[in-house]
Design a protein around this motif. Sequence first.
Motif, PDB file in Angstrom:
ATOM      1  N   MET A   1      49.232  34.859  32.493  1.00 46.98           N
ATOM      2  CA  MET A   1      48.180  35.385  33.361  1.00 46.98           C
ATOM      3  C   MET A   1      47.522  36.596  32.719  1.00 46.98           C
ATOM      4  O   MET A   1      46.307  36.798  32.841  1.00 46.98           O
ATOM      5  CB  MET A   1      48.775  35.749  34.725  1.00 46.98           C
ATOM      6  CG  MET A   1      49.018  34.561  35.627  1.00 46.98           C
ATOM      7  SD  MET A   1      47.551  33.558  35.942  1.00 46.98           S
ATOM      8  CE  MET A   1      46.663  34.603  37.079  1.00 46.98           C
ATOM      9  N   ALA A   2      48.335  37.385  32.024  1.00 44.81           N
ATOM     10  CA  ALA A   2      47.757  38.567  31.371  1.00 44.81           C
ATOM     11  C   ALA A   2      46.792  38.140  30.292  1.00 44.81           C
ATOM     12  O   ALA A   2      45.712  38.711  30.123  1.00 44.81           O
ATOM     13  CB  ALA A   2      48.886  39.417  30.790  1.00 44.81           C
ATOM     14  N   THR A   3      47.181  37.114  29.564  1.00 40.66           N
ATOM     15  CA  THR A   3      46.273  36.606  28.537  1.00 40.66           C
ATOM     16  C   THR A   3      44.956  36.190  29.161  1.00 40.66           C
ATOM     17  O   THR A   3      43.862  36.504  28.662  1.00 40.66           O
ATOM     18  CB  THR A   3      46.917  35.412  27.829  1.00 40.66           C
ATOM     19  OG1 THR A   3      48.242  35.753  27.464  1.00 40.66           O
ATOM     20  CG2 THR A   3      46.117  35.006  26.613  1.00 40.66           C
ATOM     21  N   VAL A   4      45.081  35.445  30.264  1.00 38.01           N
ATOM     22  CA  VAL A   4      43.864  35.010  30.951  1.00 38.01           C
ATOM     23  C   VAL A   4      43.067  36.233  31.397  1.00 38.01           C
ATOM     24  O   VAL A   4      41.842  36.301  31.231  1.00 38.01           O
ATOM     25  CB  VAL A   4      44.222  34.110  32.150  1.00 38.01           C
ATOM     26  CG1 VAL A   4      42.989  33.846  32.995  1.00 38.01           C
ATOM     27  CG2 VAL A   4      44.837  32.808  31.658  1.00 38.01           C
ATOM     28  N   ALA A   5      43.776  37.196  31.958  1.00 39.74           N
ATOM     29  CA  ALA A   5      43.083  38.364  32.496  1.00 39.74           C
ATOM     30  C   ALA A   5      42.332  39.123  31.411  1.00 39.74           C
ATOM     31  O   ALA A   5      41.197  39.542  31.599  1.00 39.74           O
ATOM     32  CB  ALA A   5      44.094  39.289  33.181  1.00 39.74           C
ATOM     33  N   PHE A   6      42.980  39.279  30.260  1.00 36.35           N
ATOM     34  CA  PHE A   6      42.355  40.084  29.210  1.00 36.35           C
ATOM     35  C   PHE A   6      41.383  39.297  28.362  1.00 36.35           C
ATOM     36  O   PHE A   6      40.313  39.761  28.018  1.00 36.35           O
ATOM     37  CB  PHE A   6      43.437  40.696  28.308  1.00 36.35           C
ATOM     38  CG  PHE A   6      44.140  41.848  28.949  1.00 36.35           C
ATOM     39  CD1 PHE A   6      43.432  43.004  29.280  1.00 36.35           C
ATOM     40  CD2 PHE A   6      45.483  41.801  29.236  1.00 36.35           C
ATOM     41  CE1 PHE A   6      44.070  44.071  29.877  1.00 36.35           C
ATOM     42  CE2 PHE A   6      46.127  42.854  29.842  1.00 36.35           C
ATOM     43  CZ  PHE A   6      45.416  44.005  30.169  1.00 36.35           C
ATOM     44  N   ALA A   7      41.790  38.093  27.993  1.00 36.14           N
ATOM     45  CA  ALA A   7      41.033  37.389  26.967  1.00 36.14           C
ATOM     46  C   ALA A   7      39.968  36.473  27.528  1.00 36.14           C
ATOM     47  O   ALA A   7      38.965  36.218  26.877  1.00 36.14           O
ATOM     48  CB  ALA A   7      41.989  36.587  26.088  1.00 36.14           C
ATOM     49  N   ALA A   8      40.187  35.945  28.706  1.00 41.68           N
ATOM     50  CA  ALA A   8      39.234  34.973  29.212  1.00 41.68           C
ATOM     51  C   ALA A   8      37.959  35.659  29.686  1.00 41.68           C
ATOM     52  O   ALA A   8      37.998  36.740  30.274  1.00 41.68           O
ATOM     53  CB  ALA A   8      39.850  34.186  30.359  1.00 41.68           C
ATOM     54  N   ALA A   9      36.854  35.039  29.397  1.00 40.28           N
ATOM     55  CA  ALA A   9      35.571  35.589  29.822  1.00 40.28           C
ATOM     56  C   ALA A   9      35.136  34.914  31.106  1.00 40.28           C
ATOM     57  O   ALA A   9      34.656  33.795  31.080  1.00 40.28           O
ATOM     58  CB  ALA A   9      34.539  35.380  28.724  1.00 40.28           C
ATOM     59  N   PHE A  10      35.348  35.595  32.214  1.00 35.53           N
ATOM     60  CA  PHE A  10      34.885  35.043  33.491  1.00 35.53           C
ATOM     61  C   PHE A  10      33.489  35.566  33.761  1.00 35.53           C
ATOM     62  O   PHE A  10      33.128  36.653  33.309  1.00 35.53           O
ATOM     63  CB  PHE A  10      35.830  35.470  34.616  1.00 35.53           C
ATOM     64  CG  PHE A  10      37.154  34.776  34.576  1.00 35.53           C
ATOM     65  CD1 PHE A  10      37.268  33.470  35.048  1.00 35.53           C
ATOM     66  CD2 PHE A  10      38.272  35.404  34.055  1.00 35.53           C
ATOM     67  CE1 PHE A  10      38.487  32.840  35.016  1.00 35.53           C
ATOM     68  CE2 PHE A  10      39.481  34.770  34.021  1.00 35.53           C
ATOM     69  CZ  PHE A  10      39.598  33.482  34.501  1.00 35.53           C
ATOM     70  N   PRO A  11      32.709  34.794  34.477  1.00 36.95           N
ATOM     71  CA  PRO A  11      31.373  35.291  34.811  1.00 36.95           C
ATOM     72  C   PRO A  11      31.478  36.554  35.675  1.00 36.95           C
ATOM     73  O   PRO A  11      32.458  36.755  36.390  1.00 36.95           O
ATOM     74  CB  PRO A  11      30.738  34.129  35.569  1.00 36.95           C
ATOM     75  CG  PRO A  11      31.849  33.244  35.978  1.00 36.95           C
ATOM     76  CD  PRO A  11      32.963  33.465  35.006  1.00 36.95           C
TER      77      PRO A  11
END
Lengths: 496, 472, 101, 221, 651
Positions: D109-119
């Motif tokens: 989840m941290a990876t998603v939180a930091f690395a993922a580009a959400f609109p």
Amino acid sequence: MLTATILVPLIGAVALGSARGVSERAARAGAVTIAAVPLALLIAAWSRFDPGSGRLFQLVEAAPWIPTLGVAYRVGVDGVALVIATASALLFTVSAAYPADTRDRPRHYYAWLLFLEAVSLGVFLALDLLLFYVFFDLSLVGMYFLIGEWGHGDAKRSALKFFLFTLAGSLTMLLGILGLALATEPLTFDMATLIRHQPLAGEGLRSSLVLLGLLFGLGVKTPVVPLHTWLPPAHVDAPGPASAILAGVLLKMGTYGMIRIPFAMMRATFAQWALVLAVIGVISAVYGALVALGQSNLKRRIAYTSVNHMGYVVLAIAAAGGVLAGDEPGRELAITGATTQMVAHGLVTGALFLVAGSFWQRTQDYDIDAYGGLARPAPALTGVTTVAAFASLGLPGLAQFVAEFQIFVGTFSVYPALAAVALLGVLITAALFLQLLQKIFLGDLPARWADFPDLHRSEAVTLGVLVALIVAIGVYPRWLLDAIAGSSRILIGGGS
Amino acid sequence: MPVGHLVPEIVLVAGAVTTLLAVLAVPRRLQWIGAPLALATLATSAWFAVDLASDAAQQITFFGTWAIDGATTWARGVVLLATAVVVVMSPEWFARDPRHGEYYPLLVLSALGATLVAGAADTMQLVIGVLLSSVTGYTLAGYHRRSALSVEAAMKYFLVGALANTLLTLGVVLLFGMVGSTLYEATAAGLAGRATDPIAAVAAAAAVGVGLAFKLGAVPAHAWLPDIAQGAPAPSAALLTVVPKVGGLVALARFVQLLPVEQVGWRPWAALVAAATMTLGNLAALWQDDLRRLLGWSSVSQSGYAIMAVVALGRSDLAVPALLYFLLAYVLANLAAFAVVTELRGRTALDAYAGLARRRPLLAAVLVVSFLSLVGIPPLAGFAGKLALFGAVIEGGYAWLAGVAVANTVVSLFYYLRVLGPLYFEVRREPVPVLGRWAGTAAGVTAVAVVAVGVVAEPAFDALSDVLLLPH
Amino acid sequence: MTLTTLLLVAGALLAIGVYGALSQQSFVMLMMGLELMLNGVLLAAAGFWALTAGGVPEGQLLVVVVLVVMAVEMVLGFALVVAVYRARQVDMTEGVDSMRG
Amino acid sequence: MTRALLVEVAFWVFALAALVSGWRVFRTDSMVRASFLLLTSFLNVGGILLLLSAEYLGLALLFMMAVEMMVMAVFMVMFMMNPAGLNPMQMVHQHAAAVGAGVVMFGGMATVAFAAAFPDRPVRTSHGLIESLGSELLGDSMLVFQSAGVTLLAAMVGAVALASRRGRFGDGDEGSVPPPLDPHASPDVTAAGRGDGAHGHHAHVAGHEDHGGHGGHEGHG
Amino acid sequence: MLWLTFLLPVAGASALWPWPAIAARGRDPQPADEARDRWVLGVGGVTVVVATLALAMRAAVTRPRSVLEWGGGLILTLEVDRTAAVVAVLVPVVAAPIVAYAAAHEPHRGLGRLVALLVAFVGAMQLLVVAGDLLTLLIGWELVGAVSWALIGHEWWQPEPPGAAAHAFNVTRFGDLGLFLAAAAAFHATGSLRYADLGALDGAALHVVVAGSVLAAAAKSAQVPFSPWLFSAMRGPTPVSALLHAATMVAAGAYLLARLQPVLAMAWWFGPTAIGLGLATALTGGVVAALHPRAKELLAASTSAQYGLMFVAVGAGSTAAGLAHLVAHAAFKSLLFLAAGVAIAAVGSGRLGRMRLGAPLRTVALLTLTGTLALAAIPPLGGAWTKEEVVAAAGERAPWVALLTIAAGGLSAFYAARFQLLAYGPTRRDGALRHVRPPGRTETIAIGVLATFTVALGLLWIPGAGQLVETVAGGTLPEGRAWELVVSLLLVGAGTYAAVVLARRQQLATLGTSPHGAADWLGIPTLAQAAVIDPTLALCRTLARFDDRVVDAGVRAAAAVARAGSRLVTTLSGRGVDGAVEALAAAARRAAGAGSRFDDAGVDGVVEALAAGVGAAGRDSRRLQTGYAHHYYVIVAAGAVVTVVALALWA
């Protein structure tokens, strides 16, 4: 007409299987009668078959089945299929007539036999790859029940092994069939179309994989070394008539399939790999003969000679497809020889396995060394076995010589060295059969076999039919060869 | 609002409620009344489904949340058929349970759940459908409240299901976060655009994938299936080994098509899951001495085969027909096998089946047909199914997967023959009591259907040839 | 309170929940782990709705759906715990292991 | 203090409280206490929802969870052994694996939180959000809403069917066993012997208890 | 018409075979039956053979050609050229007295079969002789071999004959492979199997055809190193030895070389090879015959040696000389075998040392003497003339070839004298006139007929006979050189004298009494046993065992690895992270255990091993399903991680 050859035994099987209160005698008589119908029909088909017409498939009957997938019910014959189917029908009739211990379940026994006849003929008559596969697979089911229910020794295990092993083969073949058919546009499983279009021609790896899949599957059934290990236990534990059918009919499905599918439909790829196949054929022939000589169990020994003989067939098929052009007379001879060998081996080995079945019924002992001097109490049995053994070792005047001569001469045109090596098999086969005859029938008669019963009438009649045919083919094979040769020419020429 | 596109489902809801009210009203002698009512419901729903399929074009409807394409129609049909067979098997089995009236509305709702899963074109709808299918499933599995095995199976089903559904929900939420919508069409469009990146997409797809694997009984969320097959009431086991799978598979197939292959490698993943599932299922089934558990594991392996079609989606025209046809074939064969078990009063020790062929030849024949169809012996339905699957994966460039499937099929033959061999080759004298008339009838009918669907496969394949799997 | 921090908190809740679900012997405690996971999911859903989806109504519905999942799973879970306890006098995962292999 | 700072501080308070109470759930000896800690965690998440201008949802969560946790607590008291957590207990297995799974989960989840580009589309106004939810429920997403209703119905029916002690016709679980292999056997046999068809109802599979037997609960470990 | 020379004897044989059984009508045979059977079989057999002779003579004159489509592009051709004409006539001529002898002389048991097979053999031999293509030749070639098997094993109830028959068949069949190869190569190169088309051969195909033919001929004619099979063949009844293993079947090799000589000679190495083979056999055979203690074996070794001489002749290019010697040899050697049969029957043993029947069997002894003299090549008998022609042919090649041939002739004089002196020599002083079983009238007449034939061949010495031979047999006879004749006669005399001297010293019989010494073909059988037969059989047994279990080693090892792997995975996932280390250790332990079990697995097939592997994997994979829900959670969690990795990795 060809449809009827499949349907009659099938309906017969269902009828016999569901009938009530049928005596052993009646069941057998009924089964023989029904089993003979396809034989008669195929002989009639033979008379209408024109080997010189230039068309490969004749007497074609077709009906749509799953048009969406390009699958149809198509049956028909070329010379190769015709003679093998007829020989199979004959073998089924003979096996049904041969007395067997049905363990109080005669209806089921004969029903399975008829079922097996229907699907086996289906394999040889099918002109649609998928239909071919359907019958091919069903033959396993029929044989599984025949061995498992009426076999002896460790029959269940042998039946299981047979089913598992050969299903592995047939499924691999199915993948090959799919790989081949999927290359057509629109999708079709029609053999004639596939032969005409040669799908996958020149498609490197993919076509090689498809070919190997097909050859693996068919090679299991044939069987070729080292895929043969299911064969000995299946033979040893099967009842005599089932063994005869296994050797005489089911094994042919492998080599017949090789001619029908990879050989005819993937000529270019087949030619690439033919040498490998030929080497495997030679190994099967020599290895099978050597191992057979090392066996002291009657049925195992005969079973391994099947590996040897089918090795010749494989070699011949490989040679016939080994080059795309040139050496036509030799390659024609190879294909004709391969087909003749299938017929001859069916009759000869069928007879030998029936004889082995007679031994089991009398003594429950397959050990060759346990016998001796049986020629005295059982001269007729000795005579029949001797003829069959000499036929199997390729004596002229008997069926298998015709086949093997054509195979060697034909193969030599393409692979002279391999043909020479394969010849050693002929020598070893001679040694092993003479030793077999010597150990069982000649020399001292042990006291316990002093009143060994000779052939009963039904045994004598059925074996007599086989022997008569073996001699007939051996003396004057023209009636057989001419039916095949026309198709061989077309197959070699690549036309359809 | 095209309510007409939902008539089959509305009928199911109404029927379930009606049945529930009816069984609550009638005395305990008449609890079986639920069965005919449920059957009538299912039949009516099926009738409307057929009607709808012939009237309405294949489309996504209901503001983008509901797909009425051929796949949904087919899934409806299969689910309704399977549920109907289970309904027929049930009254005799539950005759001793005075409260089995509620069982029938739960069956109907379970069918509804599977249908909702299959037709969902919106991730929220998917979650709700899965949830409905799951809660009814837990209840059906644990319906033998006094049977230790039944409640144990239900408990494990629930535990695995709860975790899987949580993951599914997580995945759905992540997807929503990426594209700002839960509609499939919008999701597909959003993921295809450059607005998102692979990391979140992979995480979301993984969560949804594992969640749906639970419905399919696929690795890694397969563990409940053998327990359900063994421990749940036989009719429930029959239902739960087939119906959720139908919905789950169609849903999985629908879902993966939303994912951009260049960001999410769903094809190799599905191939991996297919291979692992079929291999594990078959290996674990090898030495089972309990027929129902064996069927459970075989059911796992059959899921693996079915997922092969998912691998080939978009690469082979055969993929969708293969998927749907194989489902039908599998459902029929599996139901036939469980119907035999039911008819034999839940007899399940492998040894107790030896010699059955002479005592109960017809039931033995049904078992043979069913097992051989599961193996894929022609001309039974399973063969045409596997044929289409193999064709699809070969065309889809995953020939190795077909090879794995072939090896697995051979292995599977071994354990099926472990049952069939003694069934035919041994002689036993003990009596074999049966349950009654209806379960036997269900067994016979499904077996005949297995043969018929296999031999006369053209209508099915013809019907499936222009089936869409929206929104793709 | 950025999306990142929200997701980190949600992730932490999920992590604690996963830990609980995997480590607890008692069915009820195990279910609390699942609840905690759903709690994280809920937080993430709300965060997405408010920060990335521009407050579309679907997002609110999604939160409701998560709530429904939570409620329904718990209802059935408790019912099953009761049923298992009545049938077997067991309330732990180790207690229901008659079916294996 | 600006409103933004206030929100920020409130968020961290809520978040930390949610996490700590969530963690304490598995670190307490009493199940009752655990359920109240869980409730606390939920309430704090509800608080964050309020901060996110999801008033309706936050409140709904608060109410719902309050009720649910009460049920859970009652449940503990009624059914479970060691209800009040009077004795210290540590009922944990595969601890390392669980910790590992939690770490991986957080890492993911941290990876998603930091690395993922959400609109980046924050909600504009809190006005009309509840109305829009209403129209969504009865409009575009009506199917979802209705399906959820049916699901709740099914859950109720199922829970009652499984758990009710008293049914309309006497004992809630009377006769709820598979039919015996031998139809002439005594009706009150359980499924215990199902594993062995050859011996009918006489056999018992080791490891599970007859429901009628009051052998008590077997300890773990 | 030509087919009748083959079909008539075969048909006759199938009528004769069952005759005794039919006549007995199921009763036990009575003494009167025996006489009747002998009469019927004898007359019937001789009639058929004589009729065949008539057909053969007609064919020899008309030289017909007959073609039969065998189908599939195979054509059987019968064709009589000069060579064929000679042998076609010769075969029934020799066969007729032998058949009569057999009917009169052999035990009653199985007599019908014996006579029938002899008659059938005539048919098969005729087919071989009149064949006009390699396929027909091969058919006849193998058929005579098979008949030979049946005849050697005639007394099948005895322990020895069946094995001896098989040995003879196997060795000759090895030679048959040469014909297979020759036919294949010819077909490949010319598209035809006809002799007439063989002229077109060249290159590798030619060499294969020549090599195959020479191999087949050498095996059939019992040349070195195939000679020992002829000893095995001696286990058969005497008439069989006389007809098949002296006069005709063994002649097939020499005949084939003569028939195909123009083609064979196209290969440069044919002549030297044939001469080399022939000389080697003639000399070694001579030595063996000089030493062997048994009558029939002596004659058999001599047979090999004499055919060696014919090989020399053909190799040297003179088919006429070879053919002439073939005819002469057929006459005197069958005579000698029949005589040996009488002697063996008289004393009940085949050992030469026990015989010396000159006094009691004076008539036979005299008749035998004609044969012995012919074998020793003492003029004016025909055998001498033909031998000198062979010497002359050899001399065409090189003087040393002629000299070696002459040496072989000297040896044959020695062993011929040895045979005569020991078998029908003057009775020993110490032994009183023993009671011996005298031969019947028919036997004597049969021997007499052959003796007459032998003597009649002395007509060859009449000047001009050479031209007649050239006309009949084709080709030209070489001009003999005077020194050759002189040396040759000197050596013949020396050989004879040596035998007489040894006989006086009572040492003639005891030469080389050891059965494994030089008398036993110089150890070739032992060598063959040690180098070919035993290794082959051992290989077969090994392969059979191998086939049962060892093929699987690889498969089994793979299965073991798979098993260990599956266990590892199982334990890892089943026990969670805590158990990982423990699990690794356990897996290692189990892998070791699997290794030791692997040894204990015993005899199992390939598939069994694979199946065992899969089965074990099945058992292990069940361990994954522990029954504990929390383990399932670990599986799901691990699966989710794998899923993430898979989805990300293959994007």
